[in-house]
Design a protein around this motif. Sequence first.
Motif, PDB file in Angstrom:
ATOM      1  N   ALA A  47      -1.686  15.910   2.999  1.00  0.00           N
ATOM      2  CA  ALA A  47      -1.743  14.511   2.603  1.00  0.00           C
ATOM      3  C   ALA A  47      -2.977  14.286   1.727  1.00  0.00           C
ATOM      4  CB  ALA A  47      -1.795  13.628   3.842  1.00  0.00           C
ATOM      5  N   PRO A  48      -2.814  14.308   0.400  1.00  0.00           N
ATOM      6  CA  PRO A  48      -3.980  14.169  -0.475  1.00  0.00           C
ATOM      7  C   PRO A  48      -4.593  12.775  -0.488  1.00  0.00           C
ATOM      8  CG  PRO A  48      -1.983  14.282  -1.785  1.00  0.00           C
ATOM      9  CD  PRO A  48      -1.591  14.541  -0.354  1.00  0.00           C
ATOM     10  N   VAL A  49      -3.824  11.746  -0.140  1.00  0.00           N
ATOM     11  CA  VAL A  49      -4.360  10.385  -0.134  1.00  0.00           C
ATOM     12  C   VAL A  49      -5.157  10.199   1.155  1.00  0.00           C
ATOM     13  CG1 VAL A  49      -3.810   7.926  -0.173  1.00  0.00           C
ATOM     14  CG2 VAL A  49      -2.426   9.541  -1.509  1.00  0.00           C
ATOM     15  N   ALA A  50      -6.467  10.042   1.006  1.00  0.00           N
ATOM     16  CA  ALA A  50      -7.319   9.863   2.178  1.00  0.00           C
ATOM     17  C   ALA A  50      -7.226   8.441   2.708  1.00  0.00           C
ATOM     18  CB  ALA A  50      -8.768  10.198   1.831  1.00  0.00           C
ATOM     19  N   ARG A  51      -7.069   7.474   1.783  1.00  0.00           N
ATOM     20  CA  ARG A  51      -7.028   6.063   2.186  1.00  0.00           C
ATOM     21  C   ARG A  51      -6.271   5.270   1.134  1.00  0.00           C
ATOM     22  NH1 ARG A  51     -11.475   1.685   2.282  1.00  0.00           N
ATOM     23  NH2 ARG A  51     -10.911   0.506   4.136  1.00  0.00           N
ATOM     24  N   LEU A  52      -5.445   4.352   1.591  1.00  0.00           N
ATOM     25  CA  LEU A  52      -4.689   3.474   0.701  1.00  0.00           C
ATOM     26  C   LEU A  52      -4.795   2.063   1.254  1.00  0.00           C
ATOM     27  CD1 LEU A  52      -2.574   3.248  -1.685  1.00  0.00           C
ATOM     28  CD2 LEU A  52      -0.845   3.374   0.110  1.00  0.00           C
ATOM     29  N   VAL A  53      -5.177   1.124   0.394  1.00  0.00           N
ATOM     30  CA  VAL A  53      -5.318  -0.272   0.806  1.00  0.00           C
ATOM     31  C   VAL A  53      -4.391  -1.118  -0.058  1.00  0.00           C
ATOM     32  CG1 VAL A  53      -6.897  -2.233   1.043  1.00  0.00           C
ATOM     33  CG2 VAL A  53      -7.716   0.091   1.474  1.00  0.00           C
ATOM     34  N   VAL A  54      -3.574  -1.931   0.588  1.00  0.00           N
ATOM     35  CA  VAL A  54      -2.656  -2.827  -0.111  1.00  0.00           C
ATOM     36  C   VAL A  54      -2.962  -4.254   0.338  1.00  0.00           C
ATOM     37  CG1 VAL A  54      -0.249  -3.454  -0.515  1.00  0.00           C
ATOM     38  CG2 VAL A  54      -0.867  -1.053  -0.162  1.00  0.00           C
ATOM     39  N   VAL A  55      -3.271  -5.116  -0.627  1.00  0.00           N
ATOM     40  CA  VAL A  55      -3.483  -6.537  -0.354  1.00  0.00           C
ATOM     41  C   VAL A  55      -2.282  -7.265  -0.925  1.00  0.00           C
ATOM     42  CG1 VAL A  55      -4.942  -8.550  -0.752  1.00  0.00           C
ATOM     43  CG2 VAL A  55      -5.989  -6.293  -0.440  1.00  0.00           C
ATOM     44  N   GLN A  56      -1.652  -8.078  -0.081  1.00  0.00           N
ATOM     45  CA  GLN A  56      -0.456  -8.770  -0.543  1.00  0.00           C
ATOM     46  C   GLN A  56      -0.459 -10.224  -0.117  1.00  0.00           C
ATOM     47  OE1 GLN A  56       1.951  -5.869   1.721  1.00  0.00           O
ATOM     48  NE2 GLN A  56       3.130  -7.659   2.408  1.00  0.00           N
ATOM     49  N   GLN A  57       0.208 -11.033  -0.920  1.00  0.00           N
ATOM     50  CA  GLN A  57       0.438 -12.446  -0.607  1.00  0.00           C
ATOM     51  C   GLN A  57       1.928 -12.565  -0.369  1.00  0.00           C
ATOM     52  OE1 GLN A  57      -2.119 -14.986  -0.722  1.00  0.00           O
ATOM     53  NE2 GLN A  57      -0.563 -16.092   0.411  1.00  0.00           N
ATOM     54  N   GLY A  58       2.333 -12.826   0.856  1.00  0.00           N
ATOM     55  CA  GLY A  58       3.747 -12.790   1.197  1.00  0.00           C
ATOM     56  C   GLY A  58       4.244 -11.359   1.080  1.00  0.00           C
ATOM     57  N   THR A  59       5.271 -11.151   0.279  1.00  0.00           N
ATOM     58  CA  THR A  59       5.795  -9.794   0.077  1.00  0.00           C
ATOM     59  C   THR A  59       5.376  -9.208  -1.268  1.00  0.00           C
ATOM     60  OG1 THR A  59       7.847 -10.670  -0.853  1.00  0.00           O
ATOM     61  CG2 THR A  59       7.815 -10.246   1.526  1.00  0.00           C
ATOM     62  N   VAL A  60       4.525  -9.920  -2.005  1.00  0.00           N
ATOM     63  CA  VAL A  60       4.120  -9.483  -3.342  1.00  0.00           C
ATOM     64  C   VAL A  60       2.716  -8.880  -3.291  1.00  0.00           C
ATOM     65  CG1 VAL A  60       3.721 -10.209  -5.729  1.00  0.00           C
ATOM     66  CG2 VAL A  60       5.535 -11.275  -4.385  1.00  0.00           C
ATOM     67  N   ALA A  61       2.585  -7.636  -3.749  1.00  0.00           N
ATOM     68  CA  ALA A  61       1.282  -6.967  -3.779  1.00  0.00           C
ATOM     69  C   ALA A  61       0.368  -7.638  -4.801  1.00  0.00           C
ATOM     70  CB  ALA A  61       1.451  -5.495  -4.125  1.00  0.00           C
ATOM     71  N   GLN A  62      -0.902  -7.787  -4.448  1.00  0.00           N
ATOM     72  CA  GLN A  62      -1.915  -8.359  -5.332  1.00  0.00           C
ATOM     73  C   GLN A  62      -2.894  -7.287  -5.822  1.00  0.00           C
ATOM     74  OE1 GLN A  62      -1.912 -11.767  -6.143  1.00  0.00           O
ATOM     75  NE2 GLN A  62       0.053 -11.631  -5.117  1.00  0.00           N
ATOM     76  N   GLU A  63      -3.179  -6.329  -4.944  1.00  0.00           N
ATOM     77  CA  GLU A  63      -4.119  -5.255  -5.283  1.00  0.00           C
ATOM     78  C   GLU A  63      -3.763  -4.018  -4.475  1.00  0.00           C
ATOM     79  OE1 GLU A  63      -8.880  -4.224  -5.059  1.00  0.00           O
ATOM     80  OE2 GLU A  63      -8.253  -6.315  -5.142  1.00  0.00           O
ATOM     81  N   ILE A  64      -3.872  -2.870  -5.115  1.00  0.00           N
ATOM     82  CA  ILE A  64      -3.654  -1.590  -4.446  1.00  0.00           C
ATOM     83  C   ILE A  64      -4.808  -0.672  -4.841  1.00  0.00           C
ATOM     84  CG2 ILE A  64      -2.147   0.419  -4.203  1.00  0.00           C
ATOM     85  CD1 ILE A  64       0.197  -1.465  -4.859  1.00  0.00           C
ATOM     86  N   ALA A  65      -5.419  -0.059  -3.847  1.00  0.00           N
ATOM     87  CA  ALA A  65      -6.525   0.866  -4.085  1.00  0.00           C
ATOM     88  C   ALA A  65      -6.287   2.119  -3.250  1.00  0.00           C
ATOM     89  CB  ALA A  65      -7.859   0.227  -3.708  1.00  0.00           C
ATOM     90  N   ALA A  66      -6.620   3.266  -3.820  1.00  0.00           N
ATOM     91  CA  ALA A  66      -6.408   4.533  -3.113  1.00  0.00           C
ATOM     92  C   ALA A  66      -7.553   5.490  -3.403  1.00  0.00           C
ATOM     93  CB  ALA A  66      -5.087   5.166  -3.535  1.00  0.00           C
ATOM     94  N   THR A  67      -7.828   6.329  -2.436  1.00  0.00           N
ATOM     95  CA  THR A  67      -8.769   7.435  -2.606  1.00  0.00           C
ATOM     96  C   THR A  67      -7.993   8.713  -2.371  1.00  0.00           C
ATOM     97  OG1 THR A  67     -10.609   6.100  -1.813  1.00  0.00           O
ATOM     98  CG2 THR A  67     -10.908   8.495  -1.796  1.00  0.00           C
ATOM     99  N   ILE A  68      -8.000   9.572  -3.381  1.00  0.00           N
ATOM    100  CA  ILE A  68      -7.280  10.842  -3.314  1.00  0.00           C
ATOM    101  C   ILE A  68      -8.304  11.962  -3.309  1.00  0.00           C
ATOM    102  CG2 ILE A  68      -5.646  12.352  -4.498  1.00  0.00           C
ATOM    103  CD1 ILE A  68      -4.434   9.808  -5.727  1.00  0.00           C
ATOM    104  N   VAL A  69      -8.185  12.847  -2.325  1.00  0.00           N
ATOM    105  CA  VAL A  69      -9.119  13.966  -2.192  1.00  0.00           C
ATOM    106  C   VAL A  69      -8.312  15.254  -2.106  1.00  0.00           C
ATOM    107  CG1 VAL A  69     -10.932  14.987  -0.780  1.00  0.00           C
ATOM    108  CG2 VAL A  69     -10.757  12.500  -0.956  1.00  0.00           C
ATOM    109  N   GLN A  70      -8.654  16.199  -2.952  1.00  0.00           N
ATOM    110  CA  GLN A  70      -8.022  17.517  -2.909  1.00  0.00           C
ATOM    111  C   GLN A  70      -9.131  18.563  -2.947  1.00  0.00           C
ATOM    112  OE1 GLN A  70      -5.513  16.601  -6.378  1.00  0.00           O
ATOM    113  NE2 GLN A  70      -3.803  17.286  -5.114  1.00  0.00           N
ATOM    114  N   LYS A  71      -8.946  19.607  -2.147  1.00  0.00           N
ATOM    115  CA  LYS A  71      -9.976  20.642  -2.072  1.00  0.00           C
ATOM    116  C   LYS A  71      -9.328  21.964  -1.726  1.00  0.00           C
ATOM    117  CE  LYS A  71     -14.513  21.412  -0.077  1.00  0.00           C
ATOM    118  NZ  LYS A  71     -15.548  20.914   0.820  1.00  0.00           N
TER     119      LYS A  71
END
Length: 123
Positions: A54-78
Amino acid sequence: VRVPAVKWADELQIFFQADINKSALRGAYAVDSVVLPGGQLRRTYTRRTGQPNAPVARLVVVQQGTVAQEIAATIVQKNALFSTRKHLRFQLQNGQLRQYEVVGTQKLVLFDTLHYAAAGQVE
């Protein structure tokens, strides 16, 4: 720089790396949900320990109702040859892309660390 025509599939390709909906990743993430002021919902998906595929270490989704407003992710591969860390973020307004950014580092064995950043705003 203003770009008259953008190939969005190419421009946003890196965001496809933040897909955690693959069947092989089922159960790989812990989910935490918080209601923010203004009624927005923030869901944070955090990779569980012992999930090397699972390369995505963290994923944050901010939504208003069912509509996403912001998506942020941290991807780590080693691995033995290289390591990378990418912070991806994009903001939407009424379901339309408004801003995006990618900030990351890449380290190859026997080479210096490469730092990079790119950002865009849709008008």
